[in-house]
Design an enzyme around this catalytic site. Structure first.
Site, PDB file in Angstrom:
ATOM      1  N   HIS A  71      12.576 -13.438  -7.305  1.00 42.58           N
ATOM      2  CA  HIS A  71      13.162 -12.056  -8.068  1.00 42.58           C
ATOM      3  C   HIS A  71      13.647 -12.500  -9.361  1.00 42.58           C
ATOM      4  O   HIS A  71      13.615 -11.768 -10.341  1.00 42.58           O
ATOM      5  CB  HIS A  71      13.997 -11.301  -7.290  1.00 42.58           C
ATOM      6  CG  HIS A  71      15.345 -12.021  -7.061  1.00 42.58           C
ATOM      7  ND1 HIS A  71      15.586 -13.027  -5.975  1.00 42.58           N
ATOM      8  CD2 HIS A  71      16.559 -11.729  -7.594  1.00 42.58           C
ATOM      9  CE1 HIS A  71      16.886 -13.154  -5.993  1.00 42.58           C
ATOM     10  NE2 HIS A  71      17.557 -12.495  -6.948  1.00 42.58           N
ATOM     11  N   CYS A 154       2.012  18.807  -4.891  1.00 48.05           N
ATOM     12  CA  CYS A 154       2.345  19.787  -4.065  1.00 48.05           C
ATOM     13  C   CYS A 154       1.906  21.244  -4.321  1.00 48.05           C
ATOM     14  O   CYS A 154       2.296  22.221  -3.502  1.00 48.05           O
ATOM     15  CB  CYS A 154       4.024  19.725  -4.047  1.00 48.05           C
ATOM     16  SG  CYS A 154       4.496  20.041  -5.586  1.00 48.05           S
TER      17      CYS A 154
END
Length: 178
Positions: A71, A154
């Site tokens: 990371h 949506c």
């Protein structure tokens, strides 16, 4: 060659990351990808790997990568970190400094500029908590581009759509030039 680290958040707009990668590669920008668990509900690591021509990182707990502090390395190898789509959840975690997965951990570990391209429902975008989080991210030096306005998956209409990949690429090119 400039390099970006693209974090693909969860949301229906994740499919646009594929075109963004294609455009970035065409512009001679190297792309490494981090796919969040939510993002993986919409697109696959294989798709991102094929388009970016690099392995895709999905977990903070990958033993091989983390034995080398993956990371940290991922965030250091990029000239710019791009989050597209940047969901309300991901931006809230960023604003609060939460590091509970690979994406949020490397965002805290990076010393590179960060560009976020939000995508969410219009009501989520307009919510006071999201507005506070965006203001905090901008105050922290993160570039948050404005979402597009239009029809949403949506069925609602308004601001919150992920900007088109060409617009995100323009913001990336601007950030890399600066």
């Amino acid at each position: 060659m400039k390099n970006i680290l693209l974090i693909v958040g969860g949301g229906i707009a994740a499919y646009k990351a594929c075109e963004l990668i294609r455009l970035a590669r065409k512009a001679d920008i190297g792309v490494r990808c981090v796919l969040t668990a939510g993002g993986a509900q919409f697109i696959t690591p294989m798709t991102l790997a094929a388009l970016s021509e690099n392995p895709v990182h999905t977990s903070l707990w990958d033993l091989k990568d983390e034995a080398e502090m993956g990371h940290i390395q991922l965030s250091r190898q990029a000239d710019l970190v791009v989050i597209a789509p940047a969901t309300a959840d991901l931006m809230a975690k960023m604003a609060a400094g939460i590091a509970d997965d690979l994406a949020t951990t490397l965002l805290l570990a990076t010393d590179k500029p960060v560009l976020a391209a939000p995508a969410m429902n219009v009501r989520m975008w307009e919510h006071p908590a999201t507005r506070r989080n965006v203001a905090q991210l901008r105050a922290d030096g993160i570039t948050v581009i404005e979402p597009d306005e239009g029809p949403m998956a949506c069925g609602e209409f308004g601001a919150g759509r992920l900007p088109e990949p060409e617009a995100i690429l323009a913001a990336i090119l601007h950030a890399l030039a600066g």
